[in-house]
Design a protein around this motif. Sequence first.
Motif, PDB file in Angstrom:
ATOM      1  N   UNK A 163      11.309  20.919  12.887  1.00 49.61           N
ATOM      2  CA  UNK A 163      10.414  20.627  13.817  1.00 49.61           C
ATOM      3  C   UNK A 163      10.159  19.013  13.933  1.00 49.61           C
ATOM      4  N   UNK A 164       9.956  18.448  12.872  1.00 47.25           N
ATOM      5  CA  UNK A 164       9.784  16.960  12.968  1.00 47.25           C
ATOM      6  C   UNK A 164      10.899  16.236  13.475  1.00 47.25           C
ATOM      7  N   UNK A 165      12.112  16.662  13.234  1.00 48.82           N
ATOM      8  CA  UNK A 165      13.186  15.971  14.211  1.00 48.82           C
ATOM      9  C   UNK A 165      13.246  16.401  15.567  1.00 48.82           C
ATOM     10  N   UNK A 166      13.026  17.847  15.776  1.00 47.16           N
ATOM     11  CA  UNK A 166      12.796  18.232  17.122  1.00 47.16           C
ATOM     12  C   UNK A 166      11.740  17.357  17.911  1.00 47.16           C
ATOM     13  N   UNK A 204       9.915  13.853  22.307  1.00 49.79           N
ATOM     14  CA  UNK A 204       9.210  12.947  22.916  1.00 49.79           C
ATOM     15  C   UNK A 204       9.922  11.691  23.651  1.00 49.79           C
ATOM     16  N   UNK A 205      11.300  11.773  23.418  1.00 54.60           N
ATOM     17  CA  UNK A 205      12.318  10.924  24.218  1.00 54.60           C
ATOM     18  C   UNK A 205      12.527  11.534  25.526  1.00 54.60           C
ATOM     19  N   UNK A 206      12.451  12.837  25.994  1.00 54.50           N
ATOM     20  CA  UNK A 206      12.690  13.482  27.129  1.00 54.50           C
ATOM     21  C   UNK A 206      11.329  13.822  27.982  1.00 54.50           C
ATOM     22  N   UNK A 247       2.395  12.197  17.832  1.00 56.74           N
ATOM     23  CA  UNK A 247       2.264  11.531  19.187  1.00 56.74           C
ATOM     24  C   UNK A 247       1.986  12.189  20.402  1.00 56.74           C
ATOM     25  N   UNK A 248       2.169  13.485  20.225  1.00 58.74           N
ATOM     26  CA  UNK A 248       2.073  14.290  21.522  1.00 58.74           C
ATOM     27  C   UNK A 248       0.579  14.669  21.762  1.00 58.74           C
TER      28      UNK A 248
END
Length: 215
Positions: A129-132, A137-139, A182-183
Amino acid sequence: MLKLCGFALSNYYNKVKMVLLEKGVPFEESFAYPSQDEAFLARSPLGKVPFFETAQGPLCESQPMIEYLEALHPERPVYSRDPFIAAKQRELIVFLELHLELVARELYPQAFFGGTVSESAQARVRKRLERHITAFRQVAKFDPYLAGGEFSAADCAAFVHLPVIGLATQQIYGSDLLIEHGIDWKGYVKTIGERPSAQRVTADRKAYIAQQAKR
């Protein structure tokens, strides 16, 4: 008339319902709970909800259902007219459902239903989850909508999925991993929640929960 089958606690059911409401498509709701009954499997081969009953036959899986609605009723689109932006909106749905919600779903038995998820499974899910989430956040733009300036089907998906993911991680890890990375999904969901379609979906979900509590 198109019949939407499922129940109001299902985030995928609510995603499709919100699209129907946004597009102004007349539809009926038919309560259906996941089942392996033979008659049910004839309409939804994996025994899942939601699914449509149409004049041409049943149709299952929430994303094809939305694509069907978009093709059938193009006059009120839930994707951008710009092909690239529309593709980015669909990209976000894949991130939400394949890379976030489906991964977080492994936590749901313990987070929501009184079951147990092993510590090793919790650690594995957290790592993924942390990776995903970092990739998501990039998209995702949240400016103000998920893909930027246009409301789309991606927002219908995000409105129903992000709160569940956030709550599940809070329950299991003691920290909402979305917010931790950060979301600000709560502010975003509040904005989307002002739309009549979101208000209807939320009201019906709360009514379903209250009804089940009485039982």
